[in-house]
Scaffold this motif. Structure first.
Motif, PDB file in Angstrom:
ATOM      1  N   UNK A 151       0.840  -1.206   0.000  1.00 24.92           N
ATOM      2  CA  UNK A 151       0.000   0.000   0.000  1.00 24.92           C
ATOM      3  C   UNK A 151       0.871   1.250   0.000  1.00 24.92           C
ATOM      4  N   UNK A 152       1.965   1.243   0.738  1.00 21.60           N
ATOM      5  CA  UNK A 152       2.859   2.403   0.768  1.00 21.60           C
ATOM      6  C   UNK A 152       3.427   2.699  -0.616  1.00 21.60           C
ATOM      7  N   UNK A 153       3.801   1.656  -1.339  1.00 19.38           N
ATOM      8  CA  UNK A 153       4.354   1.843  -2.682  1.00 19.38           C
ATOM      9  C   UNK A 153       3.285   2.389  -3.629  1.00 19.38           C
ATOM     10  N   UNK A 154       2.080   1.829  -3.579  1.00 16.77           N
ATOM     11  CA  UNK A 154       1.013   2.296  -4.462  1.00 16.77           C
ATOM     12  C   UNK A 154       0.576   3.719  -4.108  1.00 16.77           C
ATOM     13  N   UNK A 155       0.613   4.072  -2.832  1.00 13.97           N
ATOM     14  CA  UNK A 155       0.302   5.458  -2.448  1.00 13.97           C
ATOM     15  C   UNK A 155       1.338   6.413  -3.017  1.00 13.97           C
ATOM     16  N   UNK A 156       2.592   5.972  -3.033  1.00 19.04           N
ATOM     17  CA  UNK A 156       3.652   6.805  -3.610  1.00 19.04           C
ATOM     18  C   UNK A 156       3.404   7.014  -5.095  1.00 19.04           C
ATOM     19  N   UNK A 157       2.984   5.957  -5.788  1.00 16.92           N
ATOM     20  CA  UNK A 157       2.642   6.096  -7.207  1.00 16.92           C
ATOM     21  C   UNK A 157       1.489   7.083  -7.397  1.00 16.92           C
ATOM     22  N   UNK A 158       0.494   6.978  -6.548  1.00 15.70           N
ATOM     23  CA  UNK A 158      -0.680   7.835  -6.687  1.00 15.70           C
ATOM     24  C   UNK A 158      -0.343   9.300  -6.461  1.00 15.70           C
ATOM     25  N   UNK A 159       0.674   9.580  -5.672  1.00 14.14           N
ATOM     26  CA  UNK A 159       1.078  10.966  -5.455  1.00 14.14           C
ATOM     27  C   UNK A 159       1.720  11.564  -6.708  1.00 14.14           C
ATOM     28  N   UNK A 160       2.250  10.712  -7.571  1.00 13.78           N
ATOM     29  CA  UNK A 160       2.749  11.195  -8.859  1.00 13.78           C
ATOM     30  C   UNK A 160       1.562  11.545  -9.755  1.00 13.78           C
ATOM     31  N   UNK A 161       0.610  10.608  -9.858  1.00 15.17           N
ATOM     32  CA  UNK A 161      -0.587  10.826 -10.672  1.00 15.17           C
ATOM     33  C   UNK A 161      -1.619   9.763 -10.309  1.00 15.17           C
TER      34      UNK A 161
END
Length: 478
Positions: free
Chosen positions: A191-201
């Motif tokens: 979840x932490x990795x996917x949240x980081x992706x979502x902060x990009x776009x």
């Protein structure tokens, strides 16, 4: 951090963080309670009537997005991973320092050169990932093929926090739609990795293609709904024997298993190790380094050492050099590890008390034990336990290799060439210089396969003009 209350483990579903305490679970290894939201199947499953979000996104753009994600996963600047570090330290048996080292090095998995190496080694023509590629056979018939994006459930491994990054990258490279089932020993990092992706776009097709949830493995009420071919093409399973066995019962026409199932790794040490004290010390250190990866929890960690000697005194010297090197702090291993299960400790004590059957170097104090024997022990060495087995020749050790043998570290290095065909024939999957088990040549096979080529849905479009072509070219039944 106190564990008097349950830890919160949110989900991430196609760009959205989902929080809640609808379900409570307990981590397998440390028995720590954590809560998750209730699973909403309608939100989790993408209907087949919807084309995959990544279908028409160029592979080069996907790799660029993954590389930017890697940059943003730098631990010192990523609050999601920083929070995860505290949480995983509560649920995972690996020491916090080792988990931190994994987080610091894992972004290397998203380097563009590494990602391109995977693609180019898996596909003779990577263009099949971006569209339909035409071909013509020897008879002049034309057609086209495409590596179509798959729909997958990934059962992530629990022994390597941050290993989820590799699975996320693989899913993105094949443009798949993926649900990541997190392990109970780490229901946080994905979840932490996917949240980081979502902060990009948050609307990027990579983000929109991925979800991360947790449920208890073996929950039939959930799994008999999810594991259906109308929803998913592949189950990508990392896990122990019971986890793989549980998945198998759901397989059938239209849904396939891509299994990274449990493996065991070994070292093969030639008689040349005794040429000098310096060589003996160096090789013992190399074997220890291979043994202690993730405190011997990794599939590639050495568990058996086949030592080419008939001289008991020589074998004892090797063991005496090896044992203290197991109790050393390493990048991905700690000086003191959890103890092996009590039944294994009891069995070793009984065998040692019987005399010559087993000789024990060290104590069960977490700093590593070496067991010297004439035949491999009949249990799975773990928690920094190395079984050194005397053999007349390294050729004799080949009979102990099977399809569950993953990595084989060899010394002297030049003897790999003479042994590799026999080892491959026995079922072995990877050779390396002893001491380098945790290093890899970019783009190499994993578990005797090229995973990306296994993950995609291969689609053919045959364009044959001759009306009697079926009579000219026989096809396989079915």
């Amino acid at each position: 951090m106190s564990t008097t209350t349950s830890l919160a483990a949110p989900f991430f579903i196609r760009g959205e963080l989902v929080e809640g305490t609808g379900s409570q679970f307990r981590s397998r290894d440390l028995g720590v309670d954590f809560t998750t939201p209730a699973i909403e199947l309608d939100a989790l499953i993408t209907p087949r009537s919807q084309l995959p979000p990544l279908l028409d996104v160029p592979l080069a753009e996907i790799i660029e997005f993954l590389a930017e994600t890697g940059d943003r996963l730098a631990l010192d600047h990523n609050p999601h991973l920083q929070r995860c570090l505290d949480l995983v330290a509560e649920t995972n048996p690996l020491p916090r320092r080792v988990v931190e080292n994994l987080y610091r090095t894992a972004p290397e998995l998203l380097r563009p050169d590494s990602l391109w190496s995977q693609v180019e080694s898996n596909f003779a023509d990577p263009a099949v990932l971006d569209g339909w590629v035409s071909r013509t056979d020897a008879a002049g018939n034309t057609g086209a093929i495409r590596a179509f994006p798959p729909r997958m459930v990934h059962m992530l491994a629990g022994n390597a926090p941050a290993g989820c990054i590799a699975s996320i990258a693989q899913s993105a490279l094949v443009k798949g739609i993926s649900v990541f089932k997190m392990p109970s020993s780490d229901p946080f990092t994905t979840v932490a990795v996917l949240r980081t992706m979502a902060e990009i776009d948050p609307k990027h097709p990579v983000v929109q293609s991925m979800s991360a949830v947790y449920w208890s493995g073996g929950d039939e009420s959930l799994e008999r709904t999810i594991y259906r071919p109308q929803y998913f093409d592949k189950i990508v399973a990392w896990g122990g024997g019971p986890a793989i066995g549980n998945v198998i019962k759901y397989l059938g026409p239209g849904i396939q298993l891509v299994s990274f199932d449990p493996k065991s790794s070994i070292s093969m040490i030639g008689r040349e190790v005794f040429e000098s004290e310096q060589t003996l010390a160096d090789v013992a250190e190399r074997v220890a380094a291979d043994t202690c990866v993730f405190n011997q929890e990794a599939c590639l960690a050495s568990r058996f050492v086949f030592l080419e000697t008939t001289d008991r005194a020589q074998a004892e010297r090797f063991c005496a050099h090896l044992q203290p090197r197991l109790g050393v702090d390493r990048l991905f291993g700690s000086a003191v590890a959890p103890l092996p299960p009590a039944d294994i400790r009891d069995e070793v004590e009984v065998m040692a008390a019987m005399g010559d059957e087993l000789q024990v170097f060290g104590r069960f104090d977490g700093q590593g034990v070496v067991l010297l024997s004439d035949a491999p022990v009949d249990f799975h060495p773990s928690h920094k336990t190395s079984n050194v087995v005397m053999v007349r020749s390294l050729d004799d050790a080949v009979r102990h290799v099977n399809v569950a043998t993953q990595t084989i570290g060899i010394y002297p290095f030049e003897r790999k060439t003479a042994l590799r065909d026999a080892l491959a024939g026995a079922g072995g999957q990877r050779l390396c210089r002893v001491g380098t088990a945790n290093a890899h040549v970019a783009g190499g096979p994993h578990d005797a396969m090229y995973p990306l080529a296994r993950l995609v849905h291969w689609m053919g479009d045959d364009d044959i003009f001759t009306a009697d072509a079926n009579a000219a070219l026989p096809i396989a039944a079915g």
